[in-house]
Design an enzyme around this catalytic site. Structure first.
Site, PDB file in Angstrom:
ATOM      1  N   ASP B  69       0.020   2.559  -3.047  1.00 28.12           N
ATOM      2  CA  ASP B  69       0.573   3.221  -2.108  1.00 28.12           C
ATOM      3  C   ASP B  69       2.042   3.310  -2.209  1.00 28.12           C
ATOM      4  O   ASP B  69       2.785   4.533  -2.077  1.00 28.12           O
ATOM      5  CB  ASP B  69       0.048   2.638  -0.945  1.00 28.12           C
ATOM      6  CG  ASP B  69       0.715   3.510   0.487  1.00 28.12           C
ATOM      7  OD1 ASP B  69       0.392   4.441   0.894  1.00 28.12           O
ATOM      8  OD2 ASP B  69       1.704   2.760   1.080  1.00 28.12           O
ATOM      9  N   GLU B 139      -5.449   4.864  -4.817  1.00 30.77           N
ATOM     10  CA  GLU B 139      -4.021   4.141  -4.845  1.00 30.77           C
ATOM     11  C   GLU B 139      -4.104   2.694  -5.704  1.00 30.77           C
ATOM     12  O   GLU B 139      -3.484   2.464  -6.301  1.00 30.77           O
ATOM     13  CB  GLU B 139      -3.864   3.592  -3.336  1.00 30.77           C
ATOM     14  CG  GLU B 139      -3.322   4.789  -2.609  1.00 30.77           C
ATOM     15  CD  GLU B 139      -3.064   4.834  -1.140  1.00 30.77           C
ATOM     16  OE1 GLU B 139      -2.298   5.284  -0.521  1.00 30.77           O
ATOM     17  OE2 GLU B 139      -3.870   3.650  -0.553  1.00 30.77           O
TER      18      GLU B 139
END
Lengths: 247, 247
Positions: B69, B139
């Site tokens: 992320d 992610e």
């Protein structure tokens, strides 16, 4: 010499003096000379002294700050990921947000001496220094280092020159336990209703002060104060923990 | 052959078949073979099928997701910074948040075929696939690529294999769906009361930050933030749409 020529030479000298000082400062802060000085000139320019360029863009450090903020987030995420191989994602996220928050960055910015280099409108000083002038400039410098020297160099700069010398991670972890979740955990175990309410907001000159109150089964318990709702609630939760003898 | 030996060989074969499939999938998605396969094995493991290791850590993709992320944020920040040299920070921040939001990542994750590789508890499928199973896995894969091949490779992977092929930036810029009217339409259809309320205002450096809250039948739903009341309400409406799974 013609007066206009002399004036030109003086402007040039002053400019190059200023650049020399900036190069020295960057060398001290970052650890090596800038390749592209222009990036650092921009990084220290607060929007209060920025001018619009021919494309209508304000030439301030705000774009670099946006970039630096993201790079800082990635570098600190990486550092914590590797430093704590056995900690869950929630812990890593929480510690990261304590490291890269405005207050913490502002402190680091001050301590590495950004007050010596940042350019801003002196008339607005009291307002700006209160808030995030140095932290924002620090992020912009991170953005400049990233563009100037690449991610890897920038990551080492962040960890070795900003985080490790100025933050004690053990203390960051210990400090500021999340009292709010402690209270919530306790209430679930004890089968009680818990509410956090903001019971007043006071407008001060440069900030607001919030007052939060914890209610347990509709009875008021701890009361807390802070510049944000979150801080006031944390403070109220901490006082409630003390009253309930939770530690 | 002794039955236990044969069983061992079969387990080994199955395992290596699974690994081969994973290597092929990663090669297709990422563009080159994994150096450290272990990272990708972890990246595709949703917490619903994860076991605790000897240190008490849940061996799921959540730590890699946290890392990915942050790296995704930096890479997209860099890409937009360079693609739009004459746009202000506010624009860059807004477009970045539209690119890396849950819905958008979930779509990309589905389209690159993560449904073929992700490991999760099938019984919980309907719940998970609705939300962010593929986006979260995406992610985590970004986190794995970052650790396996470094930032620079990972940045190119993000931009050239995820963003450019699957997002039309011009459309992302133009699109600004009106979430508020979406919520109102929904409430009329479902015969619910909807209220939008500004629950706090914080004075920031150059602007105010508003916090808006959507209430459905007096129950709080999404909360949103913004520099204006309108933006905070839009944000709160968008979050409510996500919570209600309206699209």
């Amino acid at each position: 010499m013609h007066r206009a020529v002399r004036r030109f030479i003086n402007i040039f000298k002053r400019r190059s003096e200023k650049d020399k000082r900036l190069i020295t400062a960057i060398k001290t802060i970052v650890g090596s000379k800038p390749f592209n000085l222009e990036l650092y000139r921009l990084a220290i320019k607060h929007s209060s002294v920025a001018k619009h360029n021919s494309q209508g863009l304000k030439e301030s450090n705000e774009r670099l700050e946006y970039l630096g903020d993201a790079v800082l987030g990635a570098a600190v995420a990486d550092y914590l990921f590797k430093t704590f191989p056995f900690k869950e994602e929630g812990f890593l996220t929480e510690i990261r947000s304590r490291i890269v928050n405005r207050e913490s960055l502002n402190n680091i910015g001050k301590r590495i001496g950004l007050n010596q280099v940042v350019e801003y409108d002196q008339k607005k000083k009291s307002k700006l220094s209160h808030k995030s002038l140095y932290g924002d400039t620090l992020e912009a410098i991170v953005g400049a280092v990233y563009l100037d020297k690449g991610y890897s160099y920038c990551k080492h700069f962040i960890i070795d020159k900003l985080i490790i010398p100025y933050l004690n991670i053990d203390e960051v972890i210990k400090s500021n336990p999340n009292y709010k979740s402690k209270i919530i955990e306790w209430s679930q175990k004890e089968n009680k209703d818990v509410k956090f309410e903001i019971i007043s907001v006071k407008n001060e000159k440069h900030h607001r002060e919030f007052t939060a109150q914890v209610f347990v089964d509709n009875e008021p318990l701890g009361k807390g104060f802070g510049h944000s709702k979150k801080k006031a609630e944390q403070d109220a939760a901490q006082k409630s923990c003390e009253l309930l003898d939770l530690d």
